[in-house]
Design an enzyme around this catalytic site. Sequence first.
Site, PDB file in Angstrom:
ATOM      1  N   HIS A  18      46.938 -51.586 -33.641  1.00 43.76           N
ATOM      2  CA  HIS A  18      47.507 -52.879 -33.276  1.00 43.76           C
ATOM      3  C   HIS A  18      46.495 -53.999 -33.458  1.00 43.76           C
ATOM      4  O   HIS A  18      45.435 -53.974 -32.812  1.00 43.76           O
ATOM      5  CB  HIS A  18      47.944 -52.801 -31.811  1.00 43.76           C
ATOM      6  CG  HIS A  18      48.685 -53.984 -31.314  1.00 43.76           C
ATOM      7  ND1 HIS A  18      48.340 -54.638 -30.153  1.00 43.76           N
ATOM      8  CD2 HIS A  18      49.770 -54.633 -31.803  1.00 43.76           C
ATOM      9  CE1 HIS A  18      49.185 -55.627 -29.945  1.00 43.76           C
ATOM     10  NE2 HIS A  18      50.055 -55.663 -30.933  1.00 43.76           N
ATOM     11  N   HIS A  78      46.963 -63.990 -34.000  1.00 50.11           N
ATOM     12  CA  HIS A  78      48.115 -63.702 -33.140  1.00 50.11           C
ATOM     13  C   HIS A  78      48.660 -64.926 -32.419  1.00 50.11           C
ATOM     14  O   HIS A  78      49.835 -65.260 -32.515  1.00 50.11           O
ATOM     15  CB  HIS A  78      47.744 -62.621 -32.110  1.00 50.11           C
ATOM     16  CG  HIS A  78      48.859 -62.325 -31.152  1.00 50.11           C
ATOM     17  ND1 HIS A  78      49.060 -63.037 -29.991  1.00 50.11           N
ATOM     18  CD2 HIS A  78      49.847 -61.419 -31.205  1.00 50.11           C
ATOM     19  CE1 HIS A  78      50.120 -62.563 -29.370  1.00 50.11           C
ATOM     20  NE2 HIS A  78      50.612 -61.582 -30.079  1.00 50.11           N
TER      21      HIS A  78
HETATM   22  O1  G3P Z   1      54.362 -55.620 -33.741  1.00 48.99           O
HETATM   23  C1  G3P Z   1      54.102 -55.078 -32.493  1.00 48.99           C
HETATM   24  C2  G3P Z   1      53.450 -56.069 -31.576  1.00 48.99           C
HETATM   25  O2  G3P Z   1      52.340 -56.605 -32.228  1.00 48.99           O
HETATM   26  C3  G3P Z   1      54.369 -57.166 -31.145  1.00 48.99           C
HETATM   27  O3  G3P Z   1      53.851 -57.990 -30.163  1.00 48.99           O
HETATM   28  O4  G3P Z   1      52.726 -60.016 -29.362  1.00 48.99           O
HETATM   29  O5  G3P Z   1      51.381 -58.014 -29.902  1.00 48.99           O
HETATM   30  O6  G3P Z   1      52.404 -59.371 -31.711  1.00 48.99           O
HETATM   31  P1  G3P Z   1      52.529 -58.891 -30.285  1.00 48.99           P
HETATM   32 MG    MG Z   2      51.918 -58.254 -33.483  1.00 51.21          MG
END
Ligand code: G3P
Ligand code: MG
Length: 242
Positions: free
Chosen positions: A9, A51
């Site tokens: 992630h 992000h």
């Molecule tokens: O794509 C999975 C996750 O990244 C979605 O939430 O806010 O971490 O981008 P966020």
């Molecule tokens: Mg994400």
Amino acid sequence: MLPPPVIAHRGAAALAPENTLASFRRAAEMGARWVELDCQLTADKVPVVIHDLRLGRTTSGRGQVCRRSLAELRSLDAGSWFAPAFAAERIPTLAQALSEIARLGLGVNIEIKPSRGQEAETGRLAMRAAAAVWPQQAPPPLVSSFARAALAAARSECPDWPRGLLATALPRDWRTALHDLGCRTINLDHQRLSADRVAMIRESDYAVLAYTVNDPTRARELWGWGVSSVFTDNLDRLLPLI
Ligand code: G3P
Ligand code: MG
């Protein structure tokens, strides 16, 4: 091709500053096979990898990403907030990030994270930038977004790349949304999932991906329910399970 059971992630987010080249390299070193990244547009319409819609948490800058030019963003330090050793990290362009990810031999989930009102434009420009650098022989990226208009635009640009609809909880209209956007996956907050829900979605032949899962016991439970991949910050805890 769908992603493996563990997706890094924002790169190796627990071990390096998220969404930087260092983070993708660290994910590869740890043995991850796929990474996820978030992308949005600069004021001069270049897709970049970050992000938050604002700069303050993960860079030395302030204000909104969408109001700064690429040149302004590239001058910022995107690593010191995490640790001084990463002071040289910059906000990567999507093209730079994907080139490095391809060089590392990793697969990728491109999450399109548009500013309000820029959904379709971000989807379109992100796909153009991605298609220009992603190797044709590599498995195509999975393209995901919470913004349906971004996914529709991505579909027009790169119809053959698989898509995933992101949501926190399962939307009431999930069947029509997945059908209309030509999605292969639905990517949901693991805290809002249940075994029954996963089974119902799997019956319709869509893959279920779950974010953000940092606890090994929970990851095992989700895979047991039929979740095909989990997004994790903690590669060191989850990769040994597979
Ligand atoms: O794509 C999975 C996750 O990244 C979605 O939430 O806010 O971490 O981008 P966020
Ligand atoms: Mg994400």
